[in-house]
Design an enzyme around this catalytic site. Sequence first.
Site, PDB file in Angstrom:
ATOM      1  N   SER A 195     -20.512  28.982  69.637  1.00  0.00           N
ATOM      2  CA  SER A 195     -20.592  29.804  68.180  1.00  0.00           C
ATOM      3  C   SER A 195     -21.168  29.070  67.263  1.00  0.00           C
ATOM      4  O   SER A 195     -22.240  29.568  66.393  1.00  0.00           O
ATOM      5  CB  SER A 195     -19.577  30.543  67.911  1.00  0.00           C
ATOM      6  OG  SER A 195     -18.210  29.395  67.882  1.00  0.00           O
TER       7      SER A 195
ATOM      8  N   ASP B 249     -11.496  32.253  65.942  1.00  0.00           N
ATOM      9  CA  ASP B 249     -11.416  32.090  67.373  1.00  0.00           C
ATOM     10  C   ASP B 249     -10.566  31.217  67.974  1.00  0.00           C
ATOM     11  O   ASP B 249     -10.737  29.810  68.682  1.00  0.00           O
ATOM     12  CB  ASP B 249     -13.027  31.825  67.868  1.00  0.00           C
ATOM     13  CG  ASP B 249     -13.126  31.596  69.367  1.00  0.00           C
ATOM     14  OD1 ASP B 249     -12.148  32.369  70.010  1.00  0.00           O
ATOM     15  OD2 ASP B 249     -14.159  31.200  69.828  1.00  0.00           O
TER      16      ASP B 249
ATOM     17  N   HIS C 123     -19.845  36.258  71.868  1.00  0.00           N
ATOM     18  CA  HIS C 123     -21.260  35.829  71.371  1.00  0.00           C
ATOM     19  C   HIS C 123     -22.316  36.946  71.216  1.00  0.00           C
ATOM     20  O   HIS C 123     -23.225  36.711  70.387  1.00  0.00           O
ATOM     21  CB  HIS C 123     -21.796  34.510  72.392  1.00  0.00           C
ATOM     22  CG  HIS C 123     -20.818  33.369  72.223  1.00  0.00           C
ATOM     23  ND1 HIS C 123     -20.747  32.406  73.108  1.00  0.00           N
ATOM     24  CD2 HIS C 123     -19.915  32.915  71.086  1.00  0.00           C
ATOM     25  CE1 HIS C 123     -19.900  31.440  72.782  1.00  0.00           C
ATOM     26  NE2 HIS C 123     -19.483  31.709  71.598  1.00  0.00           N
TER      27      HIS C 123
END
Length: 258
Positions: free
Chosen positions: A99, A160, A19
Amino acid sequence: MLSYQHAYHAGNLADLHKHALLASMLDYLTAKPKPLSYLETHAGRGLYDLSGPESARTGEADAGITRALAQDWLPAGHPLRQALDQIRALHGPQAYPGSPLIARHFLRPEDEAHLAELHPAEHDALARVAGFAHLHRQDGFQMANALCPPTPRRGLLLIDPSYEVKADYASVPRHIAKLARKWNVGVIALWYPLLLDDRQRPMVQALLRDHPEALLSEVRFPPARPGHGMVGSGMFVINPPWGVEDEAGRLGELYARL
Ligand SMILES: C[S@@+](CC[C@H](N)C(=O)[O-])C[C@H]1O[C@@H](n2cnc3c(N)ncnc32)[C@H](O)[C@@H]1O
């Protein structure tokens, strides 16, 4: 399948690495007055409560974002700190942005966001906080394939996966090679775990062979629990925006002290 739930791991040392780099890249990309596309293949639920039972059960956020803030890893003005402060002002002091909500902090009205999340409950939770984006309840790679190259053509794709299926390690380089061919100006960022048995290594070697100019940022940390297989976090970035290499170096020094 789909048994992975990110709530147990939100704000851990791997999330912090991913992040912090994501926020730095979006901060840079949105500094220019040109619209961009933000795409995510595996979005998760977008907003996490670190006082919830999942975080309490693993303690991973305590060793991650909570300790990082106490030790000033994210000084005022750091892009992730800005996004976190905004989320906590809105949702309380134990909130943590996934995210998609980190992206929302930076995106402007002229930007386009597309988020894929396959798990029904995670998708429903995401829908409650991600009104700014187009949501896709489908396989993330299918979505990315259908959209790339996106409009606007500038932008970032975050990949991800939860790596629940071992075959993911073999298929990711093929997916990325295809996406990078279709969208040669896109920033394509992949997160992956560093595992005790180094299972991720052939995937990383294949990625580096295919994209020798990409940025690789890997940090190591103690396992969350004795016997836990994840001992670090990796980000692989094709077309890395300016400044992200410095942030990767800064994070590398901080993690090396753990
Ligand atoms: C690591 S989590 C995402 C975390 C999120 N990117 C963040 O940083 O806040 C991975 C997510 O992918 C979802 N998922 C698993 N397989 C998927 C697939 N084939 N397509 C889209 N989403 C998938 C899982 O339900 C899970 O919520």
